[in-house]
Write a protein that holds these residues in place. Sequence first.
Motif, PDB file in Angstrom:
ATOM      1  N   HIS A 178     -47.217 -35.960 -14.759  1.00  0.00           N
ATOM      2  CA  HIS A 178     -48.652 -36.207 -14.657  1.00  0.00           C
ATOM      3  C   HIS A 178     -49.087 -36.216 -13.205  1.00  0.00           C
ATOM      4  CE1 HIS A 178     -52.280 -38.773 -14.251  1.00  0.00           C
ATOM      5  NE2 HIS A 178     -52.669 -38.046 -15.262  1.00  0.00           N
ATOM      6  N   LEU A 179     -50.297 -35.693 -12.976  1.00  0.00           N
ATOM      7  CA  LEU A 179     -50.898 -35.705 -11.648  1.00  0.00           C
ATOM      8  C   LEU A 179     -52.383 -36.030 -11.745  1.00  0.00           C
ATOM      9  CD1 LEU A 179     -49.457 -32.408 -10.084  1.00  0.00           C
ATOM     10  CD2 LEU A 179     -48.802 -34.752  -9.457  1.00  0.00           C
ATOM     11  N   TYR A 180     -52.860 -36.895 -10.851  1.00  0.00           N
ATOM     12  CA  TYR A 180     -54.289 -37.001 -10.577  1.00  0.00           C
ATOM     13  C   TYR A 180     -54.593 -36.087  -9.407  1.00  0.00           C
ATOM     14  CZ  TYR A 180     -54.698 -41.226 -13.460  1.00  0.00           C
ATOM     15  OH  TYR A 180     -54.705 -42.119 -14.498  1.00  0.00           O
ATOM     16  N   ALA A 181     -55.712 -35.383  -9.474  1.00  0.00           N
ATOM     17  CA  ALA A 181     -56.071 -34.463  -8.399  1.00  0.00           C
ATOM     18  C   ALA A 181     -56.371 -35.201  -7.105  1.00  0.00           C
ATOM     19  CB  ALA A 181     -57.271 -33.624  -8.810  1.00  0.00           C
ATOM     20  N   ALA A 182     -56.916 -36.411  -7.208  1.00  0.00           N
ATOM     21  CA  ALA A 182     -57.274 -37.214  -6.037  1.00  0.00           C
ATOM     22  C   ALA A 182     -57.448 -38.647  -6.503  1.00  0.00           C
ATOM     23  CB  ALA A 182     -58.558 -36.689  -5.391  1.00  0.00           C
ATOM     24  N   THR A 183     -57.695 -39.542  -5.562  1.00  0.00           N
ATOM     25  CA  THR A 183     -57.891 -40.952  -5.910  1.00  0.00           C
ATOM     26  C   THR A 183     -59.138 -41.547  -5.285  1.00  0.00           C
ATOM     27  OG1 THR A 183     -56.550 -41.711  -4.032  1.00  0.00           O
ATOM     28  CG2 THR A 183     -55.395 -41.293  -6.110  1.00  0.00           C
ATOM     29  N   ASP A 184     -59.909 -40.736  -4.569  1.00  0.00           N
ATOM     30  CA  ASP A 184     -61.022 -41.265  -3.794  1.00  0.00           C
ATOM     31  C   ASP A 184     -62.390 -40.878  -4.333  1.00  0.00           C
ATOM     32  OD1 ASP A 184     -60.845 -38.584  -3.248  1.00  0.00           O
ATOM     33  OD2 ASP A 184     -60.972 -38.796  -1.061  1.00  0.00           O
ATOM     34  N   ARG A 185     -62.451 -40.329  -5.534  1.00  0.00           N
ATOM     35  CA  ARG A 185     -63.739 -39.956  -6.112  1.00  0.00           C
ATOM     36  C   ARG A 185     -63.661 -40.011  -7.633  1.00  0.00           C
ATOM     37  NH1 ARG A 185     -61.239 -35.429  -3.924  1.00  0.00           N
ATOM     38  NH2 ARG A 185     -60.841 -33.696  -5.376  1.00  0.00           N
ATOM     39  N   ALA A 186     -64.829 -40.085  -8.263  1.00  0.00           N
ATOM     40  CA  ALA A 186     -64.877 -40.189  -9.718  1.00  0.00           C
ATOM     41  C   ALA A 186     -64.662 -38.844 -10.391  1.00  0.00           C
ATOM     42  CB  ALA A 186     -66.215 -40.784 -10.150  1.00  0.00           C
ATOM     43  N   GLY A 187     -65.041 -37.758  -9.729  1.00  0.00           N
ATOM     44  CA  GLY A 187     -64.898 -36.431 -10.314  1.00  0.00           C
ATOM     45  C   GLY A 187     -63.551 -35.825  -9.980  1.00  0.00           C
ATOM     46  N   ILE A 188     -62.558 -36.097 -10.807  1.00  0.00           N
ATOM     47  CA  ILE A 188     -61.219 -35.546 -10.564  1.00  0.00           C
ATOM     48  C   ILE A 188     -60.616 -35.063 -11.874  1.00  0.00           C
ATOM     49  CG2 ILE A 188     -60.759 -36.978  -8.544  1.00  0.00           C
ATOM     50  CD1 ILE A 188     -58.987 -38.741 -10.387  1.00  0.00           C
ATOM     51  N   GLY A 189     -59.696 -34.113 -11.757  1.00  0.00           N
ATOM     52  CA  GLY A 189     -58.936 -33.665 -12.904  1.00  0.00           C
ATOM     53  C   GLY A 189     -57.677 -34.511 -13.080  1.00  0.00           C
ATOM     54  N   SER A 190     -57.270 -34.650 -14.332  1.00  0.00           N
ATOM     55  CA  SER A 190     -56.011 -35.305 -14.679  1.00  0.00           C
ATOM     56  C   SER A 190     -55.144 -34.244 -15.340  1.00  0.00           C
ATOM     57  CB  SER A 190     -56.272 -36.463 -15.649  1.00  0.00           C
ATOM     58  OG  SER A 190     -55.065 -37.020 -16.136  1.00  0.00           O
ATOM     59  N   TYR A 191     -53.911 -34.078 -14.849  1.00  0.00           N
ATOM     60  CA  TYR A 191     -53.087 -32.942 -15.264  1.00  0.00           C
ATOM     61  C   TYR A 191     -51.797 -33.392 -15.934  1.00  0.00           C
ATOM     62  CZ  TYR A 191     -56.487 -30.504 -12.526  1.00  0.00           C
ATOM     63  OH  TYR A 191     -57.687 -30.024 -12.059  1.00  0.00           O
ATOM     64  N   HIS A 192     -51.553 -32.790 -17.083  1.00  0.00           N
ATOM     65  CA  HIS A 192     -50.343 -33.050 -17.859  1.00  0.00           C
ATOM     66  C   HIS A 192     -49.401 -31.867 -17.629  1.00  0.00           C
ATOM     67  CE1 HIS A 192     -48.678 -34.504 -22.015  1.00  0.00           C
ATOM     68  NE2 HIS A 192     -47.757 -34.445 -21.085  1.00  0.00           N
ATOM     69  N   LEU A 193     -48.286 -32.122 -16.988  1.00  0.00           N
ATOM     70  CA  LEU A 193     -47.349 -31.060 -16.612  1.00  0.00           C
ATOM     71  C   LEU A 193     -46.324 -30.831 -17.711  1.00  0.00           C
ATOM     72  CD1 LEU A 193     -46.638 -32.324 -12.970  1.00  0.00           C
ATOM     73  CD2 LEU A 193     -48.512 -30.852 -13.768  1.00  0.00           C
ATOM     74  N   ARG A 194     -46.195 -29.586 -18.108  1.00  0.00           N
ATOM     75  CA  ARG A 194     -45.211 -29.181 -19.121  1.00  0.00           C
ATOM     76  C   ARG A 194     -45.204 -30.130 -20.314  1.00  0.00           C
ATOM     77  NH1 ARG A 194     -39.873 -29.177 -17.492  1.00  0.00           N
ATOM     78  NH2 ARG A 194     -39.524 -27.786 -19.242  1.00  0.00           N
ATOM     79  N   PRO A 195     -46.335 -30.256 -21.014  1.00  0.00           N
ATOM     80  CA  PRO A 195     -46.398 -31.157 -22.165  1.00  0.00           C
ATOM     81  C   PRO A 195     -45.365 -30.784 -23.224  1.00  0.00           C
ATOM     82  CG  PRO A 195     -48.315 -29.699 -22.086  1.00  0.00           C
ATOM     83  CD  PRO A 195     -47.614 -29.560 -20.781  1.00  0.00           C
ATOM     84  N   MET A 196     -44.605 -31.800 -23.645  1.00  0.00           N
ATOM     85  CA  MET A 196     -43.523 -31.631 -24.622  1.00  0.00           C
ATOM     86  C   MET A 196     -42.548 -30.542 -24.186  1.00  0.00           C
ATOM     87  SD  MET A 196     -45.383 -32.381 -28.316  1.00  0.00           S
ATOM     88  CE  MET A 196     -46.798 -31.292 -28.130  1.00  0.00           C
ATOM     89  N   GLY A 197     -42.430 -30.349 -22.867  1.00  0.00           N
ATOM     90  CA  GLY A 197     -41.475 -29.397 -22.321  1.00  0.00           C
ATOM     91  C   GLY A 197     -41.916 -27.947 -22.362  1.00  0.00           C
ATOM     92  N   LEU A 198     -43.157 -27.683 -22.752  1.00  0.00           N
ATOM     93  CA  LEU A 198     -43.650 -26.311 -22.872  1.00  0.00           C
ATOM     94  C   LEU A 198     -44.015 -25.740 -21.499  1.00  0.00           C
ATOM     95  CD1 LEU A 198     -45.886 -26.838 -26.024  1.00  0.00           C
ATOM     96  CD2 LEU A 198     -43.691 -25.610 -25.925  1.00  0.00           C
TER      97      LEU A 198
END
Length: 412
Positions: free
Chosen positions: A275-295
């Motif tokens: 998992h990654l947050y694109a940033a931590t200093d603003r409300a408008g950010i993407g949240s990323y799920h890396l290789r979900p279930m290994g895909l």
Amino acid sequence: MSLPSHVDVAIIGAGAAGLAAARTLEHSGLSVLILEARDRIGGRSHTMTLAGGIPFDLGCEWLHSADKNAFVPIARELGFAINTSRPRWREQTFNVGFPPDRRAAFTAALDAFYDRAEAAADLPQDSAASDWLVPGDPWNPLMHAISTYVNGCELDRVSVYDMDAYEDTEVNWRLVRGYGALIAAYGTPCRVALNAAVTLIDHSSTTIRIETARGTLTAGKVIITTPTSLLAREAIRFSPALPDKIDAAGGLPLGLDDKVMLALDGDTDLPADGHLYAATDRAGIGSYHLRPMGLPCVSGFFGGSYARALEDAGEGALAAQAIDDIVALLGSDYRSKLRPLAASRWGRDPFALGAYSHALPGHAGDRAKLAAPVDGRLFFAGEATSPNFFSTAHGARDSGERAAKEVLGRVQ
């Protein structure tokens, strides 16, 4: 199928609520028909199978509160494999841009905010959740971002009473084949008329007259599961009018959340279910799920006003933003490894106009108002009517079952 001239029970909408209502009535001896505006069942649940066999849930994806979620036993009964690994939403893969000490500080600030909001829910007057942020706290933007994922909007639009009412057991599972695929399978036995958008429900006479895009029929009783966004806009007109229902729907607007799926080509060192947050200093950010279930893919999640801005930017904007974010975090090599596959744009979906409901400050009581039957003939369901599991597919399912039982209580 052609529309019948009359049914005992007409159900408006073939999402989780409408399908559950029909399944609850299937052995009642009553004639039942679901009227669905789309050309498919599922409503705000829909699984696409992308290149390489990657399942992509454009809508609901997680079996939230899985230990209390009725779709868990349904999935097992229908042979759908459940992945019980927990999400890593509070983690940051490789600690990139969000090292452990800062994550610990944010978690402490977030938990303290929830404690203040919970205490505020005991006060005699409702308030906006944002009222309980600490002014000037550097973590406030990220807390707003979390709210856009949970509520589809920033904290200033969220009722503290409503936030406290939500029941979260923090057990979140996934379906290997997709949540939308499960809900579609669950609805397979239902009698559904597709492409039959309802425009008028005339309940002025003993028999209810329903006008649809495919013609007119009558019904003894009607279960309405239409999203609040459409009810508030009076996309379906009631005759006589139901101003209390329209007002309640207006107090429970749909927030906005969108997803994008990217193919991940070539060798990488990304962990499964990272998992990654694109940033931590603003409300408008993407949240990323890396290789979900290994895909071999990465899914991105965007909420609130940020999701709306990306929708307004046009086709491809979500994917472009996601790729830019991941490259900024993981390095330029990833630009050649990521390819857009698909994205949702729920704000542009004419039969949704949003993702899921939140109660505006002062409007937490609107859920019960919207759920209340009218004259023993009109019944209301949908996730927005759930007292504790709103914004979820299982909350919608439970509400459909509840409405169907209310119907049965009137005919038996």
